[in-house]
Design a protein around this motif. Structure first.
Motif, mmCIF file in Angstrom:
data_model
loop_
_atom_site.group_PDB
_atom_site.id
_atom_site.type_symbol
_atom_site.label_atom_id
_atom_site.label_comp_id
_atom_site.label_asym_id
_atom_site.label_seq_id
_atom_site.Cartn_x
_atom_site.Cartn_y
_atom_site.Cartn_z
ATOM 1 N N GLU A 1 0.807 -1.157 -0.195
ATOM 2 C CA GLU A 1 0.076 -0.125 0.118
ATOM 3 C C GLU A 1 0.696 0.619 -0.011
ATOM 4 O O GLU A 1 0.554 2.091 -0.767
ATOM 5 C CB GLU A 1 -1.014 -0.128 1.245
ATOM 6 N N LEU A 2 1.902 1.233 0.250
ATOM 7 C CA LEU A 2 2.218 2.284 0.306
ATOM 8 C C LEU A 2 3.496 2.823 -0.602
ATOM 9 O O LEU A 2 3.476 3.970 -1.078
ATOM 10 C CB LEU A 2 3.777 2.180 1.392
ATOM 11 N N ALA A 3 3.849 1.294 -1.548
ATOM 12 C CA ALA A 3 4.064 1.735 -2.874
ATOM 13 C C ALA A 3 3.300 2.423 -3.463
ATOM 14 O O ALA A 3 3.255 3.306 -4.392
ATOM 15 C CB ALA A 3 5.061 0.405 -2.846
ATOM 16 N N LYS A 4 2.175 1.461 -3.128
ATOM 17 C CA LYS A 4 0.991 2.316 -4.086
ATOM 18 C C LYS A 4 0.806 3.609 -4.390
ATOM 19 O O LYS A 4 -0.171 4.567 -4.995
ATOM 20 C CB LYS A 4 -0.147 1.416 -3.776
ATOM 21 N N ARG A 5 0.451 4.568 -2.200
ATOM 22 C CA ARG A 5 -0.048 6.044 -2.453
ATOM 23 C C ARG A 5 1.275 6.242 -2.581
ATOM 24 O O ARG A 5 1.138 7.526 -2.903
ATOM 25 C CB ARG A 5 -0.149 5.438 -0.635
ATOM 26 N N SER A 6 2.308 6.254 -2.682
ATOM 27 C CA SER A 6 3.707 6.603 -2.845
ATOM 28 C C SER A 6 3.634 8.132 -3.800
ATOM 29 O O SER A 6 4.774 9.245 -3.538
ATOM 30 C CB SER A 6 5.270 5.913 -2.209
ATOM 31 N N LYS A 7 2.882 7.458 -4.682
ATOM 32 C CA LYS A 7 2.999 8.192 -6.010
ATOM 33 C C LYS A 7 1.686 8.704 -5.956
ATOM 34 O O LYS A 7 1.326 9.931 -6.984
ATOM 35 C CB LYS A 7 3.432 7.760 -6.930
ATOM 36 N N ASN A 8 1.397 8.893 -5.366
ATOM 37 C CA ASN A 8 -0.472 9.678 -5.073
ATOM 38 C C ASN A 8 -0.229 11.321 -4.753
ATOM 39 O O ASN A 8 0.194 11.261 -4.077
ATOM 40 C CB ASN A 8 -1.190 9.227 -3.920
ATOM 41 N N ARG A 9 -1.163 11.767 -5.149
ATOM 42 C CA ARG A 9 -0.935 13.506 -5.061
ATOM 43 C C ARG A 9 -2.251 13.801 -4.072
ATOM 44 O O ARG A 9 -3.286 13.172 -3.750
ATOM 45 C CB ARG A 9 -1.482 13.624 -6.353
ATOM 46 N N GLY A 10 -1.865 14.484 -2.616
ATOM 47 C CA GLY A 10 -2.540 14.285 -1.968
ATOM 48 C C GLY A 10 -3.272 15.855 -1.831
ATOM 49 O O GLY A 10 -2.463 17.120 -2.813
ATOM 50 N N TRP A 11 -4.529 15.853 -0.808
ATOM 51 C CA TRP A 11 -4.540 17.111 -0.886
ATOM 52 C C TRP A 11 -4.022 18.191 -0.793
ATOM 53 O O TRP A 11 -4.414 19.935 -1.256
ATOM 54 C CB TRP A 11 -6.710 17.235 0.062
ATOM 55 N N TRP A 12 -3.042 18.031 0.431
ATOM 56 C CA TRP A 12 -2.497 19.247 0.883
ATOM 57 C C TRP A 12 -0.983 19.651 -0.712
ATOM 58 O O TRP A 12 -0.551 20.999 -0.364
ATOM 59 C CB TRP A 12 -1.241 18.634 1.742
ATOM 60 N N LEU A 13 -1.069 18.590 -1.557
ATOM 61 C CA LEU A 13 -0.746 19.261 -2.843
ATOM 62 C C LEU A 13 -0.867 20.646 -3.247
ATOM 63 O O LEU A 13 -0.356 21.052 -3.727
ATOM 64 C CB LEU A 13 0.374 17.665 -3.388
ATOM 65 N N GLU A 14 -2.341 20.671 -3.162
ATOM 66 C CA GLU A 14 -2.684 21.733 -3.600
ATOM 67 C C GLU A 14 -1.787 22.893 -3.360
ATOM 68 O O GLU A 14 -2.215 24.558 -4.347
ATOM 69 C CB GLU A 14 -4.258 21.574 -3.729
ATOM 70 N N HIS A 15 -1.612 23.667 -2.474
ATOM 71 C CA HIS A 15 -1.686 24.601 -1.150
ATOM 72 C C HIS A 15 0.643 23.932 -1.132
ATOM 73 O O HIS A 15 0.840 24.773 -0.250
ATOM 74 C CB HIS A 15 -1.715 24.210 0.375
ATOM 75 N N ALA A 16 0.825 23.034 -1.161
ATOM 76 C CA ALA A 16 2.229 22.510 -1.552
ATOM 77 C C ALA A 16 3.069 24.444 -2.074
ATOM 78 O O ALA A 16 4.240 24.275 -1.033
ATOM 79 C CB ALA A 16 2.904 21.973 -2.497
ATOM 80 N N GLN A 17 2.785 25.533 -2.976
ATOM 81 C CA GLN A 17 3.951 26.664 -2.364
ATOM 82 C C GLN A 17 3.975 27.112 -1.688
ATOM 83 O O GLN A 17 4.111 28.246 -1.653
ATOM 84 C CB GLN A 17 3.214 27.387 -4.004
ATOM 85 N N HIS A 18 2.626 27.633 -1.033
ATOM 86 C CA HIS A 18 2.803 27.927 0.005
ATOM 87 C C HIS A 18 3.394 26.917 1.549
ATOM 88 O O HIS A 18 3.373 27.348 2.942
ATOM 89 C CB HIS A 18 1.234 28.209 0.796
ATOM 90 N N LEU A 19 3.763 26.034 1.974
ATOM 91 C CA LEU A 19 3.906 24.987 2.912
ATOM 92 C C LEU A 19 5.864 24.597 2.784
ATOM 93 O O LEU A 19 6.350 24.470 1.022
ATOM 94 C CB LEU A 19 3.216 24.661 2.664
ATOM 95 N N GLN A 20 6.371 24.059 3.869
ATOM 96 C CA GLN A 20 8.056 24.186 3.482
ATOM 97 C C GLN A 20 7.902 23.026 3.629
ATOM 98 O O GLN A 20 6.623 21.926 3.529
ATOM 99 C CB GLN A 20 8.116 24.173 4.551
ATOM 100 N N PRO A 21 8.374 21.851 2.792
ATOM 101 C CA PRO A 21 8.843 20.817 2.135
ATOM 102 C C PRO A 21 8.259 19.350 3.502
ATOM 103 O O PRO A 21 7.941 18.780 3.412
ATOM 104 C CB PRO A 21 10.185 20.735 1.883
ATOM 105 N N ASP A 22 8.982 19.980 4.499
ATOM 106 C CA ASP A 22 8.996 19.487 5.911
ATOM 107 C C ASP A 22 7.560 19.215 6.498
ATOM 108 O O ASP A 22 6.890 18.577 7.344
ATOM 109 C CB ASP A 22 10.150 19.605 6.592
#
Length: 287
Positions: free
Chosen positions: A78-99
């Motif tokens: 499941e981790l392998a499947k989900r590792s490439k999934n685009r989570g909802w939070w990536l819509e805000h990625a430009q405003h967030l620190q990578p960590d």
């Protein structure tokens, strides 16, 4: 490859598990590479999380490592499947620190979330108005449009708890209840929201009394996460002025697991915590 070429928290978790099972099987990286007909460099990058293993690679490697536990295998696949999934939070990625993105991904995967906050109401319990006031008062200047995005992200993080998707336990110091750090109306709304959250079966809230001051000063704010049916700590996130640090070393996990148990033992029981919050709300109305 994880977004941006940096290991994601999911790819790193998967890689760490694969490395541990390889070591347990007493195989080296060249031998593991032969199993999936790849180079030693690919095994190295899989284990560091810089690339994500395909499901078929996970299956072949686990076969070679003698891992037969179906629950473990399903979890890693499941981790392998989900590792490439685009989570909802990536819509805000430009405003967030990578960590911080890593922190959110941990929350999204977790089955158990525990938070300790010595000074504030924990983020997963904050109302939008409280979150906005706290974020705006921080040491870094945040543009109004970015502030709005950060508050939306905090609301998004709370959705899993509201939907019952994880068991959530929060402990915070009594000072956060009795001494408003924000506008009184916002504080009153926040306390009412905490009482509402405490009615959910998956939420436990405990208040650490003022008398536990030494304990408060010795344990910084942190969140811990478990990803299985049992609540063993598997990752810890610590917020600081410049971002979030994620800890995954066994010694660190044990230390923070013990720290949370110590806090939970010293805190008021959930029922007593609710009475304290109700008493403070009542006194605020009388004033």
């Amino acid at each position: 490859m994880p977004a941006g070429g940096r290991p994601t928290v999911r790819s790193r978790r998967l890689g760490t598990a694969l490395r541990q099972y390889r070591h347990a099987a007493k195989l080296d990286q060249p031998q593991a590479a032969e199993v999936i007909a790849a180079s030693q460099a690919r095994i190295s990058r899989l284990e560091s999380g810089h690339v994500t293993a395909r499901v078929i690679e996970v299956r072949l490697l686990l076969d070679a490592y003698g891992v037969k536990d179906l629950e473990v295998r399903a979890k890693l696949e499941e981790l392998a499947k989900r590792s490439k999934n685009r989570g909802w939070w990536l819509e805000h990625a430009q405003h967030l620190q990578p960590d911080y993105l890593d922190h959110i991904a941990l929350e999204d995967d977790a089955t158990y979330i525990r938070q300790w906050q010595p000074a504030l109401v924990p983020g997963l319990l904050q109302t939008p108005a409280y979150a906005e006031a706290i974020i705006a008062a921080g040491p870094d200047y945040i543009a109004p449009e970015n502030l709005e995005q950060l508050v939306k992200v905090r609301e998004g993080r709370q959705a899993k708890i509201g939907e019952g998707g994880a068991s959530y336990t929060a402990i915070f110091w009594e000072a956060a209840v009795v001494h408003p750090l924000v506008n009184v109306d916002i504080h009153r709304e926040q306390l009412s929201a905490i009482l509402g959250a405490m009615k959910r079966q998956n939420v436990t809230v405990q208040v650490l009394p003022l008398s536990a001051g030494v304990l408060v000063g010795s344990i910084p704010a942190f969140s811990s996460f478990s990803f299985d049916s049992e609540p063993a700590v598997e990752a810890v996130a610590m917020e600081n002025l410049r971002g979030t640090s994620v800890l995954e070393a066994p010694d660190d996990l044990a230390a923070y697991g013990n720290a949370f148990d110590l806090l939970r033992s010293a805190a008021l029981a959930p029922e007593a915590s609710a009475r304290l919050i109700r008493d403070v709300l009542r006194s605020m109305k009388e004033e």
